[in-house]
Design an enzyme around this catalytic site. Structure first.
Site, PDB file in Angstrom:
ATOM      1  N   GLU A 178      14.434  67.685  50.056  1.00  0.00           N
ATOM      2  CA  GLU A 178      15.763  66.993  50.484  1.00  0.00           C
ATOM      3  C   GLU A 178      15.442  65.570  50.956  1.00  0.00           C
ATOM      4  O   GLU A 178      16.082  65.206  51.915  1.00  0.00           O
ATOM      5  CB  GLU A 178      16.406  67.726  51.376  1.00  0.00           C
ATOM      6  CG  GLU A 178      16.944  69.039  50.585  1.00  0.00           C
ATOM      7  CD  GLU A 178      17.588  70.071  51.412  1.00  0.00           C
ATOM      8  OE1 GLU A 178      18.558  70.933  50.918  1.00  0.00           O
ATOM      9  OE2 GLU A 178      17.495  69.891  52.860  1.00  0.00           O
ATOM     10  N   GLU A 377      16.787  76.060  46.217  1.00  0.00           N
ATOM     11  CA  GLU A 377      17.844  76.677  47.344  1.00  0.00           C
ATOM     12  C   GLU A 377      19.091  76.833  47.103  1.00  0.00           C
ATOM     13  O   GLU A 377      19.719  75.939  46.432  1.00  0.00           O
ATOM     14  CB  GLU A 377      17.732  75.613  48.697  1.00  0.00           C
ATOM     15  CG  GLU A 377      16.485  75.414  49.250  1.00  0.00           C
ATOM     16  CD  GLU A 377      16.183  74.556  50.389  1.00  0.00           C
ATOM     17  OE1 GLU A 377      16.964  74.576  51.150  1.00  0.00           O
ATOM     18  OE2 GLU A 377      15.154  74.035  50.629  1.00  0.00           O
TER      19      GLU A 377
END
Length: 480
Positions: A178, A377
């Protein structure tokens, strides 16, 4: 949709991060990471980042769920669910405790040898992130985190060490988890977990951010180049937090604000990873704000040569952008405000629950990048209730089922090449954002509360059996 079949080699599994479940923060020669100096927060309360480890503070990552000693037990449960892959990270501080040593820590390397061997014993492919919010704290103290170019070399050495060691055990890699989270400069947590940076009062935050991002992108590209040299069969991806920004209204001003937010919060990072060059809109932004970066000709060549093979994404929610302030909005930049979307519900933590946003996201990314996409995710953090040894988490099943349906639509109707799906926190772990244990995502309950009390006993939730059937049927049986 009726005749569509998910490819037989689709990677069903689950996802975690080393610092959120391993614990054993000083065992096996491990050094202190930036996660180890973050205290426990709560729902709506930020974690405190302390200067080192201080007495009288509770640091939930220190023990986490003790996966370090219990991984065989947990992997057996993952195998029982039918996992085809398991995404985790290699804790940088287990391999190079300070981050700048000349030689790696052999005991740390042996731990991951054993972990990967255990996964492969059950035919579970390791999917490994190199940097998942757990860089060495020493690199912050000594170098200022990713403010310093020298971290490029330290990261490249770490990447080469583990890729060479596990070249016959790990096929799927990702560089920085991320990496675009830090674009939200209003939140100190993002800059810290991504780059070990806490912005100082009065400094040019954008200049610091973009310099750190540049060094990380060069380091990522070097890791891709190194990995492909070590084993040409490696599949090496980036990892982006995918939060699509919808315009709040059909006002042209809202449309442009949402487009600008997408550029600065997402595409900037994806363009560098996939195309290996700076997008014109960011060059224009730097000119307008007088930002001059340390970028060399060698850096630009490395970026071009180290483009990723696939795009890994997290997807939990969508967001909404307004060009003007509203009653429920938050300013994130000049003329850009996040606002509440009245058309979707929200979780107990205020996250917009938007399954259709996953299909929308997959389409956007494929149209722009033409790369395979790995959903690494996706999940629903919730308060679970253990009653008579059982947990009936139909709300989690409902969330995941609706997202899998939208993923299948993107694959079947839109032609998006999705490689796999690994729900986040497949076993309960420490929340990265709040440090809570009671924000639970897992198919497996872990007996531990927000204060660190509990037996760490593992208990299968109803969602465990549901996901087992999903994998067994290759996504055909999603329940009623």
């Amino acid at each position: 949709m009726d005749n569509y079949k998910i490819p037989h080699d689709f990677l069903w599994g689950g996802a975690v991060a080393a610092h959120q479940l391993e614990g054993a923060y000083r065992k096996g020669g491990k050094g202190i990471s930036i996660a180890d100096v973050m205290t426990a927060g709560a729902n709506g309360k930020d974690r405190e980042i302390t200067e080192g480890i201080l007495p009288g503070h509770y640091y939930p990552n220190h023990e986490a769920i003790d996966f370090y000693t219990r991984y065989r037990e947990d992997i057996k449960l993952f195998a029982e669910m039918g996992f085809r892959c398991f995404r985790t990270s290699i804790a940088w501080t287990r391999i190079f405790p300070n981050g700048d040593e000349s030689e790696p820590n052999e005991e740390g390397l042996q731990f991951y040898d054993a972990l990967f061997d255990e996964l492969l014993k059950y035919n579970i492919e390791p999917v490994i992130t190199l940097s998942h919010f757990e860089m060495p704290y020493h690199l912050v103290e000594q170098y200022g985190g990713w403010r310093d170019r020298r971290l490029v070399g330290f990261f490249a050495k770490f990447a080469e060490t583990v890729m060479e060691r596990y070249k016959d055990k790990v096929k799927y890699w990702m560089t920085f988890n991320e990496i675009n989270n830090q674009s939200s400069v209003q939140n100190a947590w993002g800059g810290w977990t991504n780059s070990g940076i806490l912005y100082q009062k009065g400094e040019d935050v954008q200049a610091v951010l973009q310099q750190a991002v540049h060094y990380e992108m060069v380091a990522s590209a070097l890791a891709v180049k190194i990995g492909h040299r070590i084993n040409p069969k490696f599949q090496i991806g980036c990892m982006l937090a995918m939060v699509p920004f919808y315009p709040r209204t059909c006002s042209p001003a809202d449309e442009v604000a949402a487009q600008t937010a997408m550029e600065h919060r997402l595409y900037y990072y994806g363009d560098l990873h996939v195309f290996g060059e700076y997008p014109s809109y960011m060059e224009a932004f730097r000119r307008e704000h007088g930002i001059a970066l340390d970028i060399t000709a060698d850096d630009l060549e490395t970026l071009k040569e180290g483009c990723v093979d696939y795009i890994g994404i997290s997807y939990y929610m969508s967001s909404t952008i307004s060009s003007t302030p509203t009653e429920d909005s938050t300013k994130v930049a000049e003329g850009i405000y996040t606002a509440r979307n009245p058309y979707v519900p929200k979780s107990d933590w205020g996250w917009q629950v938007d399954p259709q946003g996953l299909r929308y996201s997959l389409r956007l990314l494929h149209q722009r990048y033409r790369k395979p996409i790995f959903i690494v995710e996706n999940g629903f953090g919730a308060y679970d209730k253990l009653e008579h040894g059982e947990i009936h988490d139909s709300y989690r099943v409902d969330y995941l089922k609706k997202h899998i349906v939208e993923m299948k639509k993107a694959m079947a109707l839109d032609g998006v090449p999705v490689m796999g799906y690994t729900p986040w926190g497949c076993i309960d772990l420490v929340s990265a954002g709040s440090g809570e244990m009671e924000k639970r995502y897992g198919f497996i309950h872990v007996d531990k509360d927000n204060q660190g009390a509990g037996t760490l006993t593992r208990t299968k939730k109803d969602s465990f059996w549901w996901y087992q059937k999903v994998i067994e049927s290759n996504g055909e049986n999603l329940g009623t």
